[in-house]
Design a protein around this motif. Structure first.
Motif, PDB file in Angstrom:
ATOM      1  N   GLY A  61      -4.847  -7.474  -2.473  1.00 17.33           N
ATOM      2  CA  GLY A  61      -4.224  -6.430  -3.442  1.00 17.33           C
ATOM      3  C   GLY A  61      -3.323  -7.382  -4.448  1.00 17.33           C
ATOM      4  N   THR A  62      -2.881  -8.314  -4.235  1.00 17.15           N
ATOM      5  CA  THR A  62      -2.377  -9.189  -5.384  1.00 17.15           C
ATOM      6  C   THR A  62      -3.458  -9.683  -6.639  1.00 17.15           C
ATOM      7  OG1 THR A  62      -0.862 -10.242  -3.607  1.00 17.15           O
ATOM      8  CG2 THR A  62      -0.950 -11.402  -5.723  1.00 17.15           C
ATOM      9  N   SER A  90       4.104  -7.890  -6.446  1.00 19.22           N
ATOM     10  CA  SER A  90       3.945  -6.860  -7.816  1.00 19.22           C
ATOM     11  C   SER A  90       4.602  -7.846  -9.022  1.00 19.22           C
ATOM     12  CB  SER A  90       4.626  -5.739  -7.582  1.00 19.22           C
ATOM     13  OG  SER A  90       4.784  -5.108  -6.413  1.00 19.22           O
ATOM     14  N   ASP A 157       0.633   0.204  -8.280  1.00 22.32           N
ATOM     15  CA  ASP A 157       0.760  -0.533  -6.920  1.00 22.32           C
ATOM     16  C   ASP A 157       0.643   0.437  -5.805  1.00 22.32           C
ATOM     17  OD1 ASP A 157       1.182  -2.254  -4.974  1.00 22.32           O
ATOM     18  OD2 ASP A 157       2.447  -3.587  -5.653  1.00 22.32           O
ATOM     19  N   SER A 181      -4.041  -2.784  -1.219  1.00 22.87           N
ATOM     20  CA  SER A 181      -4.306  -4.126  -0.304  1.00 22.87           C
ATOM     21  C   SER A 181      -4.957  -3.455   1.046  1.00 22.87           C
ATOM     22  CB  SER A 181      -3.008  -4.554   0.036  1.00 22.87           C
ATOM     23  OG  SER A 181      -2.965  -5.558   0.924  1.00 22.87           O
ATOM     24  N   HIS A 183      -4.752  -5.801   3.461  1.00 20.99           N
ATOM     25  CA  HIS A 183      -3.853  -6.755   4.527  1.00 20.99           C
ATOM     26  C   HIS A 183      -3.920  -6.262   5.958  1.00 20.99           C
ATOM     27  CE1 HIS A 183      -0.820  -8.980   6.309  1.00 20.99           C
ATOM     28  NE2 HIS A 183      -0.810  -9.949   5.503  1.00 20.99           N
ATOM     29  N   ALA A 194      -7.956  -8.759   2.189  1.00 18.31           N
ATOM     30  CA  ALA A 194      -8.811  -7.925   1.511  1.00 18.31           C
ATOM     31  C   ALA A 194      -8.110  -6.899   0.442  1.00 18.31           C
ATOM     32  CB  ALA A 194      -9.768  -7.090   2.381  1.00 18.31           C
TER      33      ALA A 194
HETATM   34  C1  LIG Z   1       0.735  -5.864   0.525  1.00 16.33           C
HETATM   35  C2  LIG Z   1       1.369  -5.520  -0.856  1.00 16.33           C
HETATM   36  C3  LIG Z   1       0.750  -6.291  -1.942  1.00 16.33           C
HETATM   37  C4  LIG Z   1      -0.026  -7.450  -1.750  1.00 16.33           C
HETATM   38  O1  LIG Z   1      -1.359  -7.036  -1.092  1.00 16.33           O
HETATM   39  P1  LIG Z   1      -2.084  -8.314  -0.715  1.00 16.33           P
HETATM   40  O2  LIG Z   1      -3.179  -7.824  -0.310  1.00 16.33           O
HETATM   41  O3  LIG Z   1      -1.141  -8.996   0.593  1.00 16.33           O
HETATM   42  O4  LIG Z   1      -2.467  -9.516  -1.804  1.00 16.33           O
HETATM   43  C5  LIG Z   1       1.235  -5.786  -3.191  1.00 16.33           C
HETATM   44  N1  LIG Z   1       2.151  -4.962  -3.481  1.00 16.33           N
HETATM   45  C6  LIG Z   1       2.714  -4.414  -2.316  1.00 16.33           C
HETATM   46  C7  LIG Z   1       3.912  -3.443  -2.683  1.00 16.33           C
HETATM   47  C8  LIG Z   1       2.410  -4.660  -1.078  1.00 16.33           C
HETATM   48  O5  LIG Z   1       2.886  -4.051  -0.039  1.00 16.33           O
END
Ligand SMILES: *Cc1c(COP(=O)(O)O)cnc(C)c1O
Length: 366
Positions: A61-62, A90, A157, A181, A183, A194
């Protein structure tokens, strides 16, 4: 006394072990581990689920946030409006592009306070990054109105909010790009890292598709240097399988919320109600209470696991010192950080577990 876990990934996985095992066998024997049919299929199915033209499967997600902003032209010196109470990624994504996060305080429901955005805008502001925290949608109508008025990009996000709706529209499909994300801790979760993103803009889609794959539009011609951030076939295949069941996961979480809603004593325990135009997916269920730390310990002693998302607002993290923020800059977010407690709400909880949690929380305040 049985312990109640905040989340139980081994139980969750055990319930679908035979299906997972078939997926492993199939992908392994296909020999397609990166790119190819499993990725295309996931992107197609996810686009359909979200109701967008394009989806790109990525490795987190990042990275989705980073590529989204980069493809929208966010660069060194630009400013991006975002809340200070999100998961750190974020803000980190903004920082790594050389841009500057401009924090704006939140509402009682922990989401961006749109009424405070306009006075934080400068000539350098290029984008707004609302975070749909806990599975609850931000006030997107108001946010889009400001974005249009000042010609700002909107990167949603939606990492915690797959399936969440705002006025019938899925979040992540309202702004320019939606970032998700997968995760293991998210509602639609892989067995590792992922992520994916959604957009209706073909140019942005093509740019991100290239960027995530070494910039290789064609095998041997590179128009811009890229990165490597691909979802692998195994995760794509697992997520495709779980996507079919996502609506029932969401419905179960919503049912669990209803049990909390009907049984927690609201004289002492605050949680925002769902508004008519919202469809919340309850990635987390966060209550706001007095004596939060004592309650957490009390529940621990009763073998009830809880969590805090997040105890330190990003602007007060040591890493954020160079941004020059101080205690008192965002009173709502700061105050919430001391009162919030995340109670278990995952889909494998039993009704009696939630009733026991309600009973213990109520008894703490009586
Ligand atoms: C989990 C999360 C992310 C990051 O996602 P990853 O897949 O771990 O990189 C970004 N923003 C928020 C609000 C999240 O909860």
């Amino acid at each position: 006394m049985m312990s109640i876990k905040y989340i139980d990934l081994s139980l969750q996985t055990k319930k679908i072990a035979p299906e997972l095992s078939n997926i492993f066998k199939e992908v392994i024997s296909s020999g397609q581990f990166v790119g190819g049919k499993y990725i295309n299929k996931f992107e197609r199915n996810m686009s359909k689920f979200l109701g967008v033209k394009y989806c790109v499967a990525l490795n987190s997600g990042t990275d989705a946030l980073t590529f989204a902003m980069h493809s929208l032209g966010i660069k060194r010196g630009d400013e991006v409006i975002t809340p200070p109470n999100s998961f750190v990624a974020s803000t980190a994504a903004i920082i790594h592009l050389g841009a500057k996060p401009i924090f704006v305080d939140v509402l009682e429901d922990q989401n961006l306070d749109f009424s405070k955005i306009e006075k934080s805008l400068t000539k350098k502001t290029k984008a707004i990054m609302p975070v749909h925290l806990t599975g609850r949608p931000c006030e997107m109508k108001e946010i889009m109105k400001i974005a249009k008025k000042y010609n700002l990009k909107v990167i949603e996000d939606s990492a915690q909010s797959i399936g969440t709706r705002y006025n019938q529209k899925k979040v992540g499909t309202i702004g320019d790009v939606g970032c998700f994300s997968a995760h293991p801790l998210k509602n639609l979760n892989a067995l590792g890292d992922a992520g994916y993103l959604a957009t209706n803009n073909r140019k942005i889609y093509e740019k991100i598709k290239d960027l995530s794959n070494h910039g290789m539009t064609k095998r041997n011609t590179i128009y811009r240097f890229g990165h490597v951030s691909r979802m692998d076939s195994l995760q794509a295949s697992i997520l495709g399988f779980k996507l079919k069941n996502l609506n029932s996961v969401i419905l179960q979480r919503r049912k669990n919320y209803e049990i909390y809603r009907n049984n927690l004593n609201r004289k002492h325990i605050f949680f925002p109600e769902e508004k008519k135009y919202q469809y919340n997916t309850y990635h987390t269920f966060v209550i706001q209470v007095k004596n939060r730390n004592k309650l957490k310990k009390f529940l621990e002693a009763k073998k009830i696991e809880t969590s805090i998302h997040y105890p330190v607002p990003i602007h007060l993290q040591p890493a954020a010192k160079f941004l020059g923020y101080k205690i008192g800059d965002f009173p709502i977010a700061e105050n919430q950080s001391k009162k919030i407690l995340t109670l278990p709400i995952h889909q494998d909880l039993r009704q009696i577990d939630i009733l026991r949690i309600c009973k213990e929380v109520n008894s703490f305040y009586n």
